[in-house]
Design an enzyme around this catalytic site. Structure first.
Site, mmCIF file in Angstrom:
data_model
loop_
_atom_site.group_PDB
_atom_site.id
_atom_site.type_symbol
_atom_site.label_atom_id
_atom_site.label_comp_id
_atom_site.label_asym_id
_atom_site.label_seq_id
_atom_site.Cartn_x
_atom_site.Cartn_y
_atom_site.Cartn_z
ATOM 1 N N TYR A 16 0.759 -1.126 0.047
ATOM 2 C CA TYR A 16 0.090 0.051 0.034
ATOM 3 C C TYR A 16 0.718 1.370 0.136
ATOM 4 O O TYR A 16 0.468 2.149 -0.904
ATOM 5 C CB TYR A 16 -0.937 -0.114 1.137
ATOM 6 C CG TYR A 16 -1.749 1.312 1.320
ATOM 7 C CD1 TYR A 16 -2.867 1.462 0.680
ATOM 8 C CD2 TYR A 16 -1.505 2.400 2.111
ATOM 9 C CE1 TYR A 16 -3.755 2.630 0.552
ATOM 10 C CE2 TYR A 16 -2.159 3.413 2.365
ATOM 11 C CZ TYR A 16 -3.282 3.444 1.464
ATOM 12 O OH TYR A 16 -3.989 4.822 1.644
ATOM 13 N N TYR A 17 1.771 1.207 0.824
ATOM 14 C CA TYR A 17 2.775 2.366 0.888
ATOM 15 C C TYR A 17 3.414 2.648 -0.563
ATOM 16 O O TYR A 17 3.429 3.517 -0.904
ATOM 17 C CB TYR A 17 3.911 2.185 1.905
ATOM 18 C CG TYR A 17 5.212 2.936 1.789
ATOM 19 C CD1 TYR A 17 5.303 4.486 2.089
ATOM 20 C CD2 TYR A 17 6.265 2.714 0.978
ATOM 21 C CE1 TYR A 17 6.266 5.377 2.032
ATOM 22 C CE2 TYR A 17 7.384 3.396 0.718
ATOM 23 C CZ TYR A 17 7.264 4.702 1.178
ATOM 24 O OH TYR A 17 8.458 5.558 1.017
ATOM 25 N N PHE A 18 4.017 1.607 -1.272
ATOM 26 C CA PHE A 18 4.465 1.671 -2.347
ATOM 27 C C PHE A 18 3.440 2.318 -3.575
ATOM 28 O O PHE A 18 3.835 3.092 -4.272
ATOM 29 C CB PHE A 18 5.080 0.594 -3.099
ATOM 30 C CG PHE A 18 6.473 0.208 -2.351
ATOM 31 C CD1 PHE A 18 7.690 1.203 -2.678
ATOM 32 C CD2 PHE A 18 6.800 -0.818 -1.656
ATOM 33 C CE1 PHE A 18 8.760 0.806 -2.084
ATOM 34 C CE2 PHE A 18 8.025 -1.208 -1.289
ATOM 35 C CZ PHE A 18 9.026 -0.183 -1.447
#
Length: 104
Positions: A16-18
């Site tokens: 999700y961060y990426f």
């Protein structure tokens, strides 16, 4: 879905961060701002070497946090660099020379 260059599942939160980071990179690159995105390889502790590999496409290995900080400082003092995505890895080029080589 994992990026094709990564060989391992990093988990839902990291993926999700990426995904969010990619969206932010796209928004920034399409803005009218003078921007620079630096993408270092795997960050490691330990003293820097003062030599790096810096460019629009570099192998993903590892790099010391010290060398990332030194590269960022050099990039901030080079007004002719902007609107680029640069990747950073261990290398054999002195940081100052590596930065100058990416001036357009």
């Amino acid at each position: 879905m994992a990026e094709s260059w990564r060989e391992r599942d990093l988990g839902e939160e990291v993926e999700y961060y990426f995904a969010v980071k990619k969206e932010a990179d796209i928004a920034l690159s399409r803005s009218g701002l003078n921007w620079l995105i630096l993408r270092p390889s795997l960050l490691v502790d330990g003293p820097g070497t003062g030599v790096v590999s810096l460019g629009p496409a570099e192998f993903h290995g590892r790099i010391s946090r010290d060398d990332v900080a030194a590269t960022l400082a050099e990039l901030l003092h080079e007004p002719r660099i902007g609107r680029q995505i640069l990747e950073l890895d261990e290398g054999s080029t002195p940081i100052e020379d590596a930065v100058r080589a990416n001036v357009r």
